[in-house]
Design an enzyme around this catalytic site. Structure first.
Site, PDB file in Angstrom:
ATOM      1  N   SER A 132      -1.021 -10.511 -13.533  1.00 40.29           N
ATOM      2  CA  SER A 132      -0.855 -10.553 -12.086  1.00 40.29           C
ATOM      3  C   SER A 132      -1.944 -11.411 -11.446  1.00 40.29           C
ATOM      4  CB  SER A 132      -0.840  -9.128 -11.533  1.00 40.29           C
ATOM      5  OG  SER A 132      -0.261  -9.084 -10.254  1.00 40.29           O
ATOM      6  N   ASP A 228     -12.430  -4.298   2.177  1.00 40.58           N
ATOM      7  CA  ASP A 228     -12.582  -5.305   3.227  1.00 40.58           C
ATOM      8  C   ASP A 228     -12.152  -6.681   2.729  1.00 40.58           C
ATOM      9  OD1 ASP A 228     -13.457  -3.719   5.300  1.00 40.58           O
ATOM     10  OD2 ASP A 228     -15.577  -4.020   4.872  1.00 40.58           O
ATOM     11  N   HIS A 287       6.047  -4.108 -13.916  1.00 35.24           N
ATOM     12  CA  HIS A 287       5.018  -5.117 -13.670  1.00 35.24           C
ATOM     13  C   HIS A 287       3.792  -4.901 -14.550  1.00 35.24           C
ATOM     14  CE1 HIS A 287       2.674  -8.082 -11.587  1.00 35.24           C
ATOM     15  NE2 HIS A 287       1.830  -7.202 -11.088  1.00 35.24           N
TER      16      HIS A 287
END
Length: 306
Positions: A132, A228, A287
């Site tokens: 990924s 963040d 996945h």
């Protein structure tokens, strides 16, 4: 193993230093860091685990995906080190696992981190195996520095924009909203966090995967990933930097049979950038191919190596 022209017709040890993640986000007290960093690109000293093996064989290097860590490949790394006799390196990407946090979260930055680490450890050229997000990092590194990559395996990902297959923004919002009292036993804290995530994330396996990032520091529970940086750079993580030059080495796109991350519309760009690519599908895998079908995953890697 199917060569590219055929494949399109079918549907489908020792530990490295652990650096303190000084900006881990306290649960439910996350603050904004004020947008993307425009600072000059700099590499970070990544945390890694290196299993010993023969020096004359290219090492296997595993790169995890978004929200993951080097620990995702622990059992597979040990098994392949034994089965192949190769050195095996597993790495925490920036803002993940035990690697440092930084506002920059681009594939260029992650590629530079890895380039510096591989040269530092003397593991070039190597076999890059990236899942990924880690697969996009591996592909970019191979395109930028083909001399460092003996061969490449991209796991259930392609060098194009990843569409909204999973609702990653909702995952991160749910993680930010988790509240856990101080001094709670870890087993109770995980159960409480799981209960708070469940209304947004129904899949048990996904919640358990995300909860591997819940850690206790000074009697407070925190997310060790940098929420963040990940949220502010999510679109960049979903994209792939435009490239002109191709990678001339052997490449395997290893896909989950039940996954929709790689679509037929991606094939032309995969073929353009990786002209020696092969395509292989692991049946009954989603996945997270390595977690769903670990034996088939390792068999595909061993087959590609030979």
């Amino acid at each position: 193993m199917l060569r590219w022209a055929q494949a399109w017709r079918f549907p489908l040890g020792g530990r490295g230093p652990c650096y303190p993640s000084f900006s881990w986000v306290p649960v439910a007290t996350c603050s904004s860091s004020g947008g993307k960093s425009r600072a000059k690109l700099r590499s970070l000293p990544l945390s890694y685990t290196l299993l010993d093996g023969k020096a004359d064989l290219p090492a296997l290097v595993f790169l995890h995906g978004l929200f993951g860590s080097k620990n995702n490949f622990n059992s597979i790394a040990k098994a392949l080190a034994h089965q192949t006799g190769r050195k095996v390196l597993t790495v925490d990407a920036r803002n993940h696992g035990d690697s440092p946090h930084d506002p920059a979260m681009s594939y260029e930055a992650m590629s530079q981190d890895l380039q510096d680490l591989l040269v530092q450890l003397g593991l070039v050229p190597c076999v890059l195996v990236g899942h990924s997000m880690g697969g996009k990092t591996a592909m970019l590194l191979a395109l930028q520095r083909p001399d460092l990559v003996e061969r490449l395996i991209a796991v259930d990902i392609s060098p194009v924009e990843t569409r909204s297959v999973s609702d990653f923004p909702s995952y991160m919002a749910a993680m930010r909203a988790v509240e856990i009292p101080e001094d709670m036993p870890r087993s109770h804290a995980r159960r409480l966090a799981d209960e708070q995530l469940r209304p947004v994330i129904q899949e048990t396996a996904v919640r358990q995967f995300l909860l591997t990032n819940l850690v206790e520091v000074d009697k407070r529970f925190m997310w060790r990933i940098n929420l963040d940086a990940l949220s502010q750079n999510l679109q960049e993580i979903m994209n792939f930097p435009p490239q002109q030059d191709s990678y001339p080495g052997p490449t395997l796109f290893l896909l989950g049979g039940n996954s929709q991350f790689v679509l037929p519309s991606h094939h032309p760009e995969m073929k353009r950038l990786f002209p020696r690519a092969q395509l292989q599908t692991v049946p009954n895998a989603g996945h997270w191919v390595h977690a769903d079908r670990p034996q088939d995953f390792m068999a595909a890697i061993r087959g590609f190596l030979t």
